[in-house]
Scaffold this motif. Structure first.
Motif, PDB file in Angstrom:
ATOM      1  N   ASP A   1      10.401   3.920   8.999  1.00 39.67           N
ATOM      2  CA  ASP A   1      10.128   4.661   7.815  1.00 39.67           C
ATOM      3  C   ASP A   1       8.982   3.536   7.116  1.00 39.67           C
ATOM      4  N   ARG A   2       8.244   4.485   6.360  1.00 40.44           N
ATOM      5  CA  ARG A   2       7.074   3.749   5.421  1.00 40.44           C
ATOM      6  C   ARG A   2       8.058   3.107   4.497  1.00 40.44           C
ATOM      7  N   GLN A   3       7.553   1.587   3.994  1.00 42.32           N
ATOM      8  CA  GLN A   3       8.276   1.110   2.983  1.00 42.32           C
ATOM      9  C   GLN A   3       7.301   0.893   2.013  1.00 42.32           C
ATOM     10  N   ILE A   4       7.135   2.099   0.952  1.00 44.79           N
ATOM     11  CA  ILE A   4       6.220   1.918  -0.352  1.00 44.79           C
ATOM     12  C   ILE A   4       7.086   1.392  -1.324  1.00 44.79           C
ATOM     13  N   VAL A   5       6.415   0.203  -1.918  1.00 49.53           N
ATOM     14  CA  VAL A   5       7.045  -0.395  -3.061  1.00 49.53           C
ATOM     15  C   VAL A   5       5.785  -0.649  -4.222  1.00 49.53           C
ATOM     16  N   MET A   6       6.135  -0.605  -5.539  1.00 51.93           N
ATOM     17  CA  MET A   6       5.305  -0.957  -6.284  1.00 51.93           C
ATOM     18  C   MET A   6       5.441  -1.987  -7.339  1.00 51.93           C
ATOM     19  N   GLY A   7       4.467  -2.941  -7.469  1.00 57.56           N
ATOM     20  CA  GLY A   7       4.292  -3.701  -8.263  1.00 57.56           C
ATOM     21  C   GLY A   7       3.613  -3.717  -9.654  1.00 57.56           C
ATOM     22  N   VAL A   8       4.482  -4.214 -10.947  1.00 55.83           N
ATOM     23  CA  VAL A   8       3.768  -3.900 -12.189  1.00 55.83           C
ATOM     24  C   VAL A   8       3.705  -5.236 -12.709  1.00 55.83           C
ATOM     25  N   ASP A   9       2.422  -5.391 -13.353  1.00 52.72           N
ATOM     26  CA  ASP A   9       2.108  -6.772 -14.015  1.00 52.72           C
ATOM     27  C   ASP A   9       1.881  -6.509 -15.449  1.00 52.72           C
ATOM     28  N   LEU A  10       2.810  -6.595 -16.317  1.00 47.29           N
ATOM     29  CA  LEU A  10       2.741  -6.669 -17.795  1.00 47.29           C
ATOM     30  C   LEU A  10       2.320  -7.888 -18.292  1.00 47.29           C
ATOM     31  N   GLY A  11       0.862  -7.834 -18.529  1.00 48.98           N
ATOM     32  CA  GLY A  11       0.127  -9.105 -18.972  1.00 48.98           C
ATOM     33  C   GLY A  11      -0.206  -9.401 -20.336  1.00 48.98           C
ATOM     34  N   THR A  12      -1.016 -10.191 -20.769  1.00 48.75           N
ATOM     35  CA  THR A  12      -1.363 -10.580 -22.134  1.00 48.75           C
ATOM     36  C   THR A  12      -2.538  -9.364 -22.429  1.00 48.75           C
ATOM     37  N   GLN A  13      -3.400  -9.323 -21.812  1.00 46.83           N
ATOM     38  CA  GLN A  13      -4.475  -8.347 -21.858  1.00 46.83           C
ATOM     39  C   GLN A  13      -4.192  -6.831 -21.522  1.00 46.83           C
ATOM     40  N   GLY A  14      -3.447  -6.704 -20.633  1.00 46.70           N
ATOM     41  CA  GLY A  14      -3.359  -5.095 -19.944  1.00 46.70           C
ATOM     42  C   GLY A  14      -2.190  -5.333 -19.056  1.00 46.70           C
ATOM     43  N   LEU A  15      -1.755  -4.158 -18.623  1.00 44.89           N
ATOM     44  CA  LEU A  15      -1.029  -3.691 -17.374  1.00 44.89           C
ATOM     45  C   LEU A  15      -1.520  -3.280 -16.252  1.00 44.89           C
ATOM     46  N   LYS A  16      -0.883  -3.632 -15.315  1.00 43.41           N
ATOM     47  CA  LYS A  16      -1.469  -3.384 -13.959  1.00 43.41           C
ATOM     48  C   LYS A  16      -0.292  -2.924 -12.931  1.00 43.41           C
ATOM     49  N   VAL A  17      -0.679  -1.776 -12.202  1.00 37.38           N
ATOM     50  CA  VAL A  17       0.266  -1.282 -11.310  1.00 37.38           C
ATOM     51  C   VAL A  17      -0.357  -1.203  -9.742  1.00 37.38           C
ATOM     52  N   LEU A  18       0.311  -1.857  -8.932  1.00 37.43           N
ATOM     53  CA  LEU A  18      -0.047  -1.898  -7.710  1.00 37.43           C
ATOM     54  C   LEU A  18       1.023  -0.928  -6.880  1.00 37.43           C
ATOM     55  N   VAL A  19       0.483  -0.353  -5.741  1.00 42.12           N
ATOM     56  CA  VAL A  19       1.310   0.482  -4.939  1.00 42.12           C
ATOM     57  C   VAL A  19       0.889  -0.173  -3.397  1.00 42.12           C
ATOM     58  N   TYR A  20       2.100  -0.565  -2.789  1.00 37.87           N
ATOM     59  CA  TYR A  20       1.681  -1.294  -1.437  1.00 37.87           C
ATOM     60  C   TYR A  20       2.686  -0.542  -0.324  1.00 37.87           C
ATOM     61  N   ASP A  21       2.017  -0.402   0.695  1.00 37.06           N
ATOM     62  CA  ASP A  21       2.635   0.146   2.116  1.00 37.06           C
ATOM     63  C   ASP A  21       2.934  -1.138   2.866  1.00 37.06           C
ATOM     64  N   ALA A  22       4.360  -1.300   2.919  1.00 37.25           N
ATOM     65  CA  ALA A  22       4.676  -2.724   3.741  1.00 37.25           C
ATOM     66  C   ALA A  22       4.270  -2.704   5.264  1.00 37.25           C
ATOM     67  N   LEU A  23       4.546  -1.222   5.671  1.00 42.46           N
ATOM     68  CA  LEU A  23       4.650  -0.774   7.134  1.00 42.46           C
ATOM     69  C   LEU A  23       2.945  -1.017   7.714  1.00 42.46           C
ATOM     70  N   SER A  24       1.926  -0.669   6.951  1.00 40.46           N
ATOM     71  CA  SER A  24       0.606  -0.579   7.306  1.00 40.46           C
ATOM     72  C   SER A  24       0.030  -1.744   6.606  1.00 40.46           C
ATOM     73  N   LYS A  25       0.868  -2.609   5.908  1.00 37.85           N
ATOM     74  CA  LYS A  25       0.093  -3.597   4.853  1.00 37.85           C
ATOM     75  C   LYS A  25      -0.952  -3.193   4.339  1.00 37.85           C
ATOM     76  N   GLU A  26      -0.983  -2.141   3.662  1.00 35.02           N
ATOM     77  CA  GLU A  26      -2.188  -1.718   2.928  1.00 35.02           C
ATOM     78  C   GLU A  26      -1.800  -1.457   1.508  1.00 35.02           C
ATOM     79  N   THR A  27      -2.502  -1.886   0.429  1.00 37.34           N
ATOM     80  CA  THR A  27      -2.782  -1.410  -0.929  1.00 37.34           C
ATOM     81  C   THR A  27      -2.974  -0.106  -1.029  1.00 37.34           C
ATOM     82  N   LEU A  28      -2.229   0.785  -1.392  1.00 39.85           N
ATOM     83  CA  LEU A  28      -2.767   2.133  -1.707  1.00 39.85           C
ATOM     84  C   LEU A  28      -3.225   2.543  -3.001  1.00 39.85           C
ATOM     85  N   ALA A  29      -2.612   1.791  -3.963  1.00 43.04           N
ATOM     86  CA  ALA A  29      -3.525   2.000  -5.172  1.00 43.04           C
ATOM     87  C   ALA A  29      -3.378   0.956  -5.997  1.00 43.04           C
ATOM     88  N   CYS A  30      -4.327   0.439  -7.249  1.00 45.10           N
ATOM     89  CA  CYS A  30      -4.275  -0.573  -8.154  1.00 45.10           C
ATOM     90  C   CYS A  30      -4.983  -0.029  -9.270  1.00 45.10           C
TER      91      CYS A  30
END
Length: 500
Positions: free
Chosen positions: A2-31
């Motif tokens: 199965d595809r293993q889709i995970v999300m990383g959130v970075d709550l920084g000083t200037q702003g917040l970033k959201v990254l979605v990563y497909d661990a099977l295809s090793k592809e960043t789907l969104a940032c």
């Protein structure tokens, strides 16, 4: 599989970033990325509203396509370290969040250390002195300045804990971020009761501190109503997460003995993994835990890209022109020295420090000289940490560079020459967000009965950007050593003035 889709959130000083990563295809789907304001005060206050973080998170998710969001199985949250989020029993944030770069609590740092018998006793009790910016002094500040809000406080959180709380309803903390509060004994991984008691001898503040969560364990599942509100599937697990430096360590494969990372962001950090506690007796290295089950001794300077941005704005230079201007200036900026203490400084401990330009004359007062000097100064600050690591018998053969400053070819070479180490750059440049996603994947794999070591996991998902790696120049190493000695002498000469 199965595809293993995970999300990383970075709550920084200037702003917040959201990254979605497909661990099977090793592809960043969104940032996606959203900014929010930072409020500054003349007393050194640096504060934000926690509600702005949640709103930015929601806006980031709204810009990610439904298919990617609907496939997410786990979320990891990275957050700026040391911030203090006081929360009531009902979940209300009681005050603006004092951030890592807030220096308004300098007197509270000294007061707390004196209350436990002095800075050296504090160091003995917890492995750290209470540095300017650590959470402990912020709690005392709230008690002194807003006693009504303090009385209503039922939960003490850090920024990443608060976002975890919003997602899961659970009040928890992991050891890496906890070690940046000044309240944790990093050797035993327990709350340091004498320091906690020093904040308030009449109140049991331990009841306000969270339970601990191991690095490879989930905080919990996303709340059903929050999942609906954010457009995410129900049942997503939320991993332990951690401080931004701890997540950047995962995102740069700094998860085994001998690994070293330097981050050129708003602050400058230098950190290396250790499988056992590391305590620097001179206090230059913060004795932190990692968010991977080990330890992460770390040097932090409060001024890195801050310095270059100040000079760039003053001179009206576009970011794209910086490297060209700097490349025309020789090593050492022809005598121009910058002390980049725009935000005061933590290492060296100069909370009232100010930025200084020294050595200007008619031949070296140019945009390129001032920019290069600011870049060099940021790395001189990190070199202090390399010397501290050497005192602690930790040696390194290379350094992974991350953060906004690492996008500059000139800054990468300056780092290699001053630190005397080959510089490595990774394809994945959103290291805190990507590290948070990898921690979520690590946790997910364990829950699905497919445990994997974090070292192996990072080796599978992190790739070198070979064309951006660089080696130190032997001649420049020698030249920079002489300039570095001048930098240290100038700092020592002006320290009495800053302290006065």
């Amino acid at each position: 599989m199965d595809r293993q889709i995970v999300m990383g959130v970075d709550l920084g000083t200037q702003g917040l970033k959201v990254l979605v990563y497909d661990a099977l295809s090793k592809e960043t789907l969104a940032c996606t990325y959203e900014t929010y304001p930072l409020h500054s005060g003349a007393d050194g206050a640096r504060e934000q509203e926690a509600a702005h973080w949640v709103a930015a998170f929601q806006r980031c998710l709204e810009r990610i396509d439904h298919k990617s969001k609907a496939s997410v199985k786990a979320i990891g949250v990275s957050g700026q370290q040391h911030g203090f989020v006081p929360v009531s029993r009902e979940g209300e944030v009681l005050a603006p969040v004092k951030l890592w770069c807030d220096t308004a609590t300098t007197s509270e740092c000294e007061e707390l250390m004196e209350a436990v018998g002095g800075s050296e006793e504090c160091f003995t009790l917890s492995g750290n002195k209470i540095a300017v910016g650590f959470t402990a002094s912020k709690i005392l500040w709230l008690k002194k300045h807003h006693p009504d809000r303090y009385a209503n406080m039922a939960m003490i959180m850090l920024p990443h804990d608060y976002l975890n709380y919003v997602l899961t309803g659970r009040h928890s903390m992991e050891y890496g971020d906890a070690s940046g509060t000044g309240l944790l004994d990093v050797k035993s991984r327990r709350w340091c009761k004498p320091i906690v008691k020093a904040i308030d001898r009449q109140r049991d503040l331990l009841s306000c501190l969270p339970t601990f969560c191991d690095a490879d364990e989930p905080v919990g599942e996303i709340l059903p109503d929050i999942a609906v509100k954010l457009g995410l599937p129900e049942g997503i697990i939320v991993s332990a997460g951690g401080g931004d430096n701890m997540m950047a360590a995962i995102g740069t494969a700094n998860v085994f003995d001998g690994a070293l990372t330097a981050s050129l962001g708003t602050s400058g950090t230098l950190f290396g993994f250790s499988s056992s506690p590391v305590v620097d007796t001179q206090g230059d290295l913060a004795a932190f835990c990692s968010s991977t089950g080990g330890w992460l001794p770390l040097l932090c300077t409060m001024n890195c890209t801050v310095a270059t941005e100040q000079v760039r704005a003053l001179m009206g230079v576009d970011v794209a022109d910086i490297d060209h201007l700097v490349s025309n200036v020789p090593v050492g900026s022809e005598g121009v020295l910058t002390l980049p203490f725009y935000n005061g400084e933590r290492t060296p401990n100069l909370p009232n420090g100010k930025a200084v330009l020294y050595g200007l004359d008619p031949t070296n007062t140019s945009k390129g000289h001032l920019l290069r000097s600011a870049m060099e100064a940021a790395i001189f600050g990190l070199k202090t940490g390399l010397e501290a690591f050497s005192r602690c018998q930790m040696t390194f053969t290379e350094v992974v560079l991350t953060g906004g400053g690492s996008s500059s070819a000139e800054w990468r070479q300056i780092a290699a020459d001053i630190l005397g180490l080959p510089v490595k750059i990774l394809e994945q440049d959103e290291n805190a967000a990507f590290g948070a996603a990898l921690q979520a994947l690590w946790c997910l794999e364990k829950m699905q009965k497919r445990p994997i070591s974090l070292k192996k996991l990072t080796q599978e998902h992190l790739v070198l950007k070979e064309e951006k790696c660089c080696a130190p120049d032997a001649a420049n190493i020698a030249k920079y050593q002489a300039v570095y000695e001048d930098y240290k002498r100038l700092t020592a000469t002006l320290t009495p003035l800053f302290n006065a």
